[in-house]
Design a protein around this motif. Structure first.
Motif, short mmCIF file in Angstrom:
data_model
loop_
_atom_site.label_atom_id
_atom_site.label_comp_id
_atom_site.label_asym_id
_atom_site.label_seq_id
_atom_site.Cartn_x
_atom_site.Cartn_y
_atom_site.Cartn_z
N PHE A 641 68.16 46.78 51.57
CA PHE A 641 68.47 46.37 50.05
C PHE A 641 67.86 47.42 49.45
CE2 PHE A 641 64.04 45.51 49.68
CZ PHE A 641 63.35 44.83 51.26
N ASN A 642 67.97 47.05 48.11
CA ASN A 642 67.75 48.10 46.96
C ASN A 642 65.89 48.28 46.95
OD1 ASN A 642 70.14 48.65 45.92
ND2 ASN A 642 70.31 46.93 44.57
N PHE A 643 65.52 49.34 46.35
CA PHE A 643 64.15 49.63 46.30
C PHE A 643 63.52 48.29 45.60
CE2 PHE A 643 65.25 53.74 47.11
CZ PHE A 643 64.02 54.50 47.78
N GLN A 644 62.38 47.75 45.99
CA GLN A 644 61.87 46.71 45.31
C GLN A 644 60.48 47.11 44.71
OE1 GLN A 644 60.85 43.67 48.22
NE2 GLN A 644 61.52 41.92 46.77
N HIS A 645 60.25 46.85 43.35
CA HIS A 645 59.52 47.12 42.73
C HIS A 645 58.10 46.13 42.38
CE1 HIS A 645 61.34 50.92 40.78
NE2 HIS A 645 62.39 50.18 41.40
N ARG A 646 57.00 46.65 42.50
CA ARG A 646 55.88 45.56 42.41
C ARG A 646 54.66 46.41 41.58
NH1 ARG A 646 57.41 44.29 47.83
NH2 ARG A 646 57.79 42.19 48.11
N LEU A 647 53.96 45.49 40.91
CA LEU A 647 53.03 45.89 40.03
C LEU A 647 51.66 45.04 40.25
CD1 LEU A 647 51.38 47.49 37.74
CD2 LEU A 647 52.65 45.93 36.24
N LEU A 648 50.62 45.61 40.65
CA LEU A 648 49.29 44.92 40.86
C LEU A 648 48.47 45.32 39.79
CD1 LEU A 648 47.80 43.09 42.90
CD2 LEU A 648 46.87 45.23 43.69
N LEU A 649 47.95 44.43 38.79
CA LEU A 649 47.21 44.71 37.74
C LEU A 649 45.77 44.32 37.96
CD1 LEU A 649 46.84 45.27 34.51
CD2 LEU A 649 47.45 42.91 34.14
N ILE A 650 44.78 45.18 37.53
CA ILE A 650 43.27 44.92 37.96
C ILE A 650 42.55 45.02 36.50
CG2 ILE A 650 41.34 45.51 39.21
CD1 ILE A 650 43.32 46.78 41.32
N LYS A 652 38.97 43.95 34.40
CA LYS A 652 37.35 43.75 35.08
C LYS A 652 37.16 42.41 35.37
CE LYS A 652 33.43 45.64 34.81
NZ LYS A 652 32.99 46.66 35.41
N ASP A 653 38.04 41.40 34.86
CA ASP A 653 37.87 39.96 35.12
C ASP A 653 39.24 39.30 35.66
OD1 ASP A 653 39.34 39.90 32.80
OD2 ASP A 653 37.78 38.90 31.70
N THR A 654 40.11 40.27 35.70
CA THR A 654 41.68 39.58 36.14
C THR A 654 42.44 40.21 37.14
OG1 THR A 654 41.78 38.85 33.71
CG2 THR A 654 43.80 38.46 35.21
N VAL A 655 42.99 39.80 38.23
CA VAL A 655 43.96 40.39 39.10
C VAL A 655 45.33 39.65 38.87
CG1 VAL A 655 44.38 41.33 41.39
CG2 VAL A 655 41.93 41.23 40.62
N ILE A 656 46.41 40.31 38.55
CA ILE A 656 47.70 39.83 38.84
C ILE A 656 48.66 40.47 39.44
CG2 ILE A 656 49.45 39.05 37.13
CD1 ILE A 656 47.36 38.66 34.97
N GLU A 657 49.33 39.94 40.09
CA GLU A 657 50.52 40.67 41.00
C GLU A 657 51.97 40.10 40.48
OE1 GLU A 657 53.65 40.99 43.88
OE2 GLU A 657 52.89 39.20 43.28
N HIS A 658 52.70 41.06 40.24
CA HIS A 658 54.18 40.85 39.63
C HIS A 658 55.28 41.57 40.56
CE1 HIS A 658 57.11 39.94 36.71
NE2 HIS A 658 57.54 41.27 36.73
N LYS A 701 61.29 46.53 31.34
CA LYS A 701 61.36 46.09 32.59
C LYS A 701 59.98 46.38 33.38
CE LYS A 701 65.98 46.72 33.38
NZ LYS A 701 67.30 47.49 33.93
N LEU A 702 59.33 47.34 33.05
CA LEU A 702 58.09 47.80 33.92
C LEU A 702 56.91 47.16 33.37
CD1 LEU A 702 58.79 51.57 34.62
CD2 LEU A 702 59.17 49.52 36.06
N LEU A 703 56.58 47.04 31.84
CA LEU A 703 55.53 46.79 31.43
C LEU A 703 55.38 45.46 30.63
CD1 LEU A 703 54.37 50.27 29.95
CD2 LEU A 703 53.72 49.31 32.23
N ASP A 704 56.52 45.05 30.01
CA ASP A 704 56.33 43.99 28.96
C ASP A 704 56.21 42.55 29.85
OD1 ASP A 704 57.03 42.93 26.44
OD2 ASP A 704 58.52 41.72 27.23
N PRO A 705 56.48 42.30 30.92
CA PRO A 705 56.28 40.96 31.63
C PRO A 705 54.63 40.75 31.82
CG PRO A 705 57.77 42.35 33.15
CD PRO A 705 57.41 43.29 31.85
#
Length: 987
Positions: A641-650, A652-658, A701-705
């Motif tokens: 399948f096409n390349f799949q993009h993920r972002l792990l935001l860290i 000081k007090d939050t961790v979010i996976e998108h 696409k990359l940052l706004d979410p």
């Protein structure tokens, strides 16, 4: 004098005699052999002795047919001679090496009758010959036992580099390759033999099969460059032999064809396969080893639909030429042919019924092989592979997993119980270290099953398997076997860990447990192990663990010399020998480190990335966000399948996976944006709306979410295609009419980059550049040079009038500093190398540079040559930088493409900036593309002004870019002028 030395002296003389009497055809002329040499050695008492020693010499030269003839003549005349056992053994050896197995077996029986008179060496020779006979009958276990007995005696009676030890080690490697699938043991024996041959040049004529095995292992490891080099050596050795080994030449040609196929040279590969078949077709009989040749040919034909008929014809030839007892060796290839018949034509798909028929055929073959104790395990493995592949085509993932489970548990399972995934997870050891490949396939199947059925237990299986894979790859901090990891896993590991990241993402969605985010981050960083920053961490962290400085200096010298050798496109024999010595020295050094400083060894050599908890507690400021990007695909492990993009935001007090939604246009969007920033035309009004569209769309696409969670300062860790994207130049909206008033992200966020979290340091350890720093700086041109400036610094040897202006800025803003400034012809590579190991606050290089897309060690920075000097003498190469041990807080690489280079999966860019980080620089400022000389000098002038006012390097560059945009006109404010220079490091 030891026996080995006596033999060596004798054969040296014999070799001279033979070399001087060899016909142009390569066949020894029996009339001219040894006219005087025998009498010179003191064997002038009988003509028979001359025959005896001539036979022995012919044997060692590889003239086995002639040697066998002369040994027979001597034995017939002197059946009870004092050396008769030796002669019988050497006759048998000659017959076995010329594939005359039936006659060889008869002589082995005669030797057995003389067993009461065996000396230890006679017995070892006998066992060695027995082993070769067992090999011809495919009796692997018996072969191994005989070789072990022979090797034990040889080691007691000969020096470690003796020819007999060399040959026995080679055949031990053969056993582990083709009978037990134990590639680690194979590597041990063939490498030991290979090293012996490198140390003893007179062993080269006997190194043919060893070189073949080295090349074969290189193919398995995906090291096709080494594989081609060693198979070419094998072919050269075979060509020099007085009597040609037709079978080995065929095998070598077909193996070279395999390497050429992997190098995408299909035409050359096909020619080598054809030549190989022609050689073998000329043979009167075909030994079992010939399966290798036909299997290689089959693989070639199987990949080319237009050659299907030729493939089937070849399979039929194999079956006709093999006896019924040995037909099992080609039965799998026959089934491959059947499988081809079921829909391998271009544009067709096999029906489910055809696939089911093929599955049943493979099951029948697997049962047959399982009941045959002499069968090759590698063929059984092929059955498992095809059964897995076929069931996967039917989306029967659990059925596809079963053959792999059975293979992994084979040594543990009983006949009454079918092994399960639970049995695999319970295993604490595996038959081979490369079992991680099977485990990875298994993990992928359970992941696919989850995606289809949403069974969370399958996802749990996949996760547990990946934890086991991770442990297996890096168990025991196996730095001594680094080359295996590098060569064999450099492409595969990226795919394995990509699937692991995918599994963690699914599990976090299912369970909302932070554990899976932590493991996701760990797996992302694991991909960066193989090259990354091992040397940098080893050198820079040594003092923290009280490692003696002279130890590390010794290590640096070893790496420096080995890197210089590796730069060569082709290594000569002396370089190969020297490199082997250096690798041995490095291995001994690391063993010494492991014994004396185990904590340092385990922590630094593996370079575990910091955990999310550690990052949040001690490495991040409250105003910082880490954006760990990850781009993966599953192409090599299963579904494409096409390349799949993920972002792990860290934070000081939050961790979010998108996980980004599937978007087939995103990759094109990334590449187009990079093109617009690096090569856009500022005066072309038509490009303005295009830039606005692309820069804002990519931002959306990359940052706004996750934009609402971003802090003021972003530490971006790019992945794969995102390397080379200057995030500062993205647009947060579509407002603005020209390049000066666009809403660039740089106006809202401070941005710096890291290639890996392993370089993240605590805020309190960030050194500020003081008002009187120690600075070393080089400019390509002189201050008084009035020649016209080059538009770009990529035009080598042209003057760069802007470069001395950068040094002038340094001098103006740091008047109280300890400054070493070199202009024009004062800017010498030798001067830099002499000073580079000193501690500096700032190292500044304003010059030309170039990036080699094919070889990271060949990236270059150019110092100014004088009119009489060769420019290469003043060229600083990447391999030299990597071994320097640079001690500076900031390296400013004000030259073209110093952040550019080959993008390697998981590893980032093999660039000059990464090399400086690897060499020890704490922070680096470098360029993504070809920079403008005049504009860069303006930007650097502002940068150093900000730096002198106490700003950190990244903040000084951030403010310099904003000021540049504000003060320049609408054309010079184009991102191609201000955005290429970026800050690497978190200071």
């Amino acid at each position: 004098m030891k026996l080995k030395t006596k033999v060596k002296v004798y054969f040296l003389l014999v070799a001279v005699a033979i070399a001087s009497s060899t016909c142009s055809s390569g066949e020894p002329d029996s009339k001219k052999l040894f006219p005087d040499i025998i009498s010179d050695l003191g064997y002038h008492d009988s003509e028979d002795k001359t025959v005896y020693f001539k036979a022995d010499s012919l044997k060692w030269l590889g003239a086995y047919h002639a040697a066998a003839r002369d040994f027979k003549n001597f034995i017939n005349k002197h059946p009870n001679h004092v050396d008769s056992i030796y002669c019988y053994n050497q006759l048998t050896f000659s017959l076995l090496n010329s594939y005359q197995y039936t006659e060889a077996e008869q002589y082995i029986e005669r030797i057995k009758a003389k067993s009461p008179f065996f000396s230890p060496v006679d017995y070892a020779d006998f066992k060695y010959n027995q082993a070769l006979l067992f090999e011809s009958k495919n009796q692997g276990i018996a072969m191994k036992e005989a070789l072990e007995k022979a090797l034990f005696i040889y080691n007691k009676h000969y020096d470690e580099d003796h020819l007999k030890i060399f040959l026995t080690n080679t055949w031990m490697g053969h056993y582990y390759r083709f009978y037990s699938e134990d590639l680690d043991s194979m590597n041990h024996y063939i490498t030991k033999a290979y090293n012996i041959s490198l140390e003893q040049e007179d062993l080269e004529p006997y190194s043919l099969y060893n070189r073949f095995l080295v090349s074969d292992l290189s193919w398995i490891r995906r090291d096709f460059e080494l594989g081609l080099a060693t198979i070419n050596q094998a072919l050269a050795i075979e060509k020099k032999q007085p009597f040609r080994d037709t079978l080995m030449r065929g095998l070598c040609l077909s193996l070279k064809g395999r390497h050429l196929m992997k190098e995408k040279q299909d035409g050359a590969a096909k020619e080598h396969y054809k030549k190989a078949i022609e050689f073998v077709e000329s043979m009167d009989s075909i030994p079992a080893k010939i399966q290798l040749l036909y299997k290689n040919l089959a693989n070639h034909y199987a990949r080319k639909s237009d050659l299907k008929d030729s493939f089937l014809i070849t399979i039929n030839k194999i079956e006709q030429r093999f006896s019924a007892d040995s037909i099992r060796y080609v039965s799998i290839d026959h089934l491959m042919a059947v499988h081809l018949k079921f829909g391998q034509k271009e544009g067709t798909v096999p029906s489910k019924e055809q696939i089911h028929q093929t599955i049943q055929a493979f099951k029948n073959a697997e049962n047959f092989i399982a009941n045959n104790p002499q069968s090759f395990p590698i063929i059984r493995y092929q059955c498992s592979y095809h059964l897995t592949d076929l069931n996967k085509k039917l989306c029967r993932y659990e059925a596809a997993a079963q053959p792999i489970i059975s293979s992994l548990c084979r040594s543990k399972q009983s006949n009454s119980k079918k092994p399960t995934i639970g049995d695999v997870l319970d295993l604490t050891s595996f038959r081979r270290d490369y079992a991680f490949i099977d485990l990875a396939q298994l993990a992928n199947l359970f992941t696919l099953s989850y995606e289809r059925s949403k069974k969370v237990k399958h996802l749990n299986y996949a996760f547990q398997l990946h934890v086991k894979i991770d442990s297996l790859i890096y168990k025991n901090a196996s730095i001594e076997r680094e080359n295996i990891i590098l060569n064999f896993t450099k492409d595969y590991v990226w795919n394995v860990y990509s699937n692991a990241v995918r599994v963690c993402s699914y599990l976090y969605e299912e369970k909302q447990n932070r554990l899976y985010l932590d493991k996701m981050n760990d797996f992302i960083e694991r991909q960066k192990y193989t090259y990354g920053y091992k040397n940098a961490q080893l050198i820079n962290k040594a003092k923290d663990y009280n490692i003696p400085e002279q130890w590390m200096q010794h290590y640096i010298e070893i790496k420096k010399e080995s890197s210089a050798i590796l730069k060569s496109e082709k290594l000569n024999q002396n370089q190969e020998k020297r490199l082997q010595i250096l690798l041995e020295k490095e291995s001994k050094f690391l063993t010494r480190i492991k014994e004396a400083h185990p904590v340092f060894y385990n922590r630094q050599l593996l370079h575990h990335a910091p955990s999310i908890d550690e990052i949040q507690k001690s490495l991040l400021k409250k105003n910082q966000s880490i954006l760990q990007f990850h781009i993966s695909t599953n192409k090599d492990l299963g579904e494409t399948f096409n390349f799949q993009h993920r972002l792990l935001l860290i934070n000081k007090d939050t961790v979010i996976e998108h996980t980004f939604e599937a978007d087939s246009i995103l990759d094109k969007n990334i590449e187009y944006f990079k093109h617009l920033t690096a090569r856009g035309n500022p005066t072309d009004a038509k490009q303005i709306p295009i830039y606005i569209q692309q820069a804002n769309e990519l931002y959306q696409k990359l940052l706004d979410p996750l934009e609402e969670y971003f802090k003021d300062e972003l530490i971006i860790i790019p992945s794969n295609k995102l390397n080379g994207v200057v995030f500062e130049a993205l647009l947060t909206s579509k407002k603005g009419t020209h390049y000066q008033n666009f809403p660039y992200l740089i106006h809202e966020k401070k941005i710096k980059y890291l290639p890996t979290l392993k370089l993240l340091t605590p805020p309190e350890k960030h050194p500020l550049i003081n008002s009187s720093p120690k600075i070393l700086a080089y400019a390509y041109s002189d201050m008084d040079d009035n020649r016209m400036a080059a538009l770009s610094r990529d035009s080598l040897l042209k003057e760069l009038p802007g470069s001395p202006l950068e040094l002038k800025s340094i001098e103006n803003y740091f008047q109280n500093g300890d400054l070493t400034l070199r202009y024009g012809t004062e800017s010498k590579k030798d001067d830099f190398l002499k000073r580079s190991n000193e501690k500096y606050d700032i190292l500044h290089l304003a010059s030309h540079a170039s990036s080699d897309p094919n070889n990271r060690l060949n990236n270059k920075i150019y110092f100014k040559p004088s009119s009489k000097e060769d420019k290469n003498k003043n060229t600083l190469y990447g391999y030299e930088i990597a071994s320097l041990g640079i001690k500076c807080d900031l390296a400013v690489l004000s030259a073209c493409e110093t952040a550019a280079g080959t993008i390697h999966k998981g590893e980032g860019v093999f660039s000059l900036s990464n090399t400086f980080l690897q060499a020890g620089a704490k922070n680096v400022i470098s360029s993504h593309w070809k920079i403008n000389d005049d504009r860069t000098s303006v930007l650097m002038e502002i940068f150093y002004k900000n730096l002198s006012q106490g700003l950190s390097p990244s903040e000084a560059l951030h403010q310099a870019k904003k000021q540049y945009i504000k003060t320049e006109d609408q054309y010079l404010a184009h991102p191609r002028y201000w955005s290429p220079m970026v800050s690497w490091g978190n200071h």
